[in-house]
Design an enzyme around this catalytic site. Structure first.
Site, PDB file in Angstrom:
ATOM      1  CG  ASP A  24     -31.510 -72.973 -58.788  1.00 44.30           C
ATOM      2  OD1 ASP A  24     -30.599 -73.106 -58.609  1.00 44.30           O
ATOM      3  OD2 ASP A  24     -32.003 -72.026 -59.326  1.00 44.30           O
ATOM      4  CG  ASP A  72     -34.123 -69.556 -61.773  1.00 47.23           C
ATOM      5  OD1 ASP A  72     -33.259 -68.416 -62.160  1.00 47.23           O
ATOM      6  OD2 ASP A  72     -33.454 -70.537 -61.278  1.00 47.23           O
TER       7      ASP A  72
END
Length: 223
Positions: free
Chosen positions: A8, A173
């Site tokens: 990400d 996350d």
């Protein structure tokens, strides 16, 4: 053990909230609406630009069901204009990101970006932060028909490299990263410091949980 590592971007490699919050507040000014603090905006990031704008117009992580569609379209255009002009003015890499990416690349891992950020902003953030050189495959939230938490972007990466889920690791996350990884049968690596709406990343049951991205090197047996 692994051959491919997908990352990400926002909240994982780059703390982009300072610039996102500035763009949100510039957008709100365009419509004579009250501003929000950087900490408030931090809790709204992680599902792409459209959802961020909806949350800003709602003043909450919970999106109101009475947002006027015309207002939303105008607000989204405003936000994208302001953010595209300043995608990496105050944003910063998290600690140990570049060193970790360098070690992984030098060890022969294939590295990819799978973000929900639109490509028009993803590309300059990668370039301006100095990490674009590490990634051969970069998928934004508008690259495919679906974005995270749908597993399609991860499966696309697998197909590109002709690998199997057992070869792959997803690093993120947010619960969206972990849900996508689990749906694609990837191993998942959750970071505690990013944007996950105030919910501990451990609640999503990733295979690994870490406070620092450098711990990834141990997970892939480089340390």
């Amino acid at each position: 053990m692994f051959k491919l590592i997908c990352f990400d971007l926002d909240g994982t490699l780059v703390d982009s909230v300072p610039d996102l919050a500035a763009a949100v507040n510039c957008m709100l000014s365009d419509f004579d609406r009250a501003h929000f603090s950087e900490d408030e905006v931090r809790g709204w990031v992680g599902n792409g630009a459209q959802v961020l704008v909806q949350r800003a117009l709602s003043g909450s992580v919970n999106i109101a069901d009475d947002i006027d569609p015309a207002l939303f379209n105008d607000a989204l255009a405003s936000f994208l204009k302001h953010y595209s002009a300043n995608v990496y003015t105050h944003s910063v890499l998290y600690p140990n990101v570049k060193e970790t990416l360098t070690a992984l690349r030098d060890a022969g891992f294939k590295l990819a970006i799978v973000t929900n950020k639109p490509m028009i902003q993803t590309t300059p953030v990668l370039e301006l932060s100095g990490i674009s050189e590490f990634f051969e495959v970069v998928l934004g939230g508008d690259s495919l028909a679906e974005k995270k938490p749908n597993p399609l972007p991860l499966l696309h990466c697998l197909a590109h490299y002709k690998l199997t889920p057992a070869d792959a690791l997803m690093v993120g996350d947010s619960k969206n990263d972990i849900i996508a990884a689990q749906a694609a049968n990837f191993t998942s690596f959750g970071l505690t410091y990013g944007y996950n709406y105030g919910i501990p990343i451990s609640d999503s049951n990733p295979d690994f949980v870490a406070d620092d991205i450098s711990e990834l090197l141990s997970a892939v047996k480089l340390k």
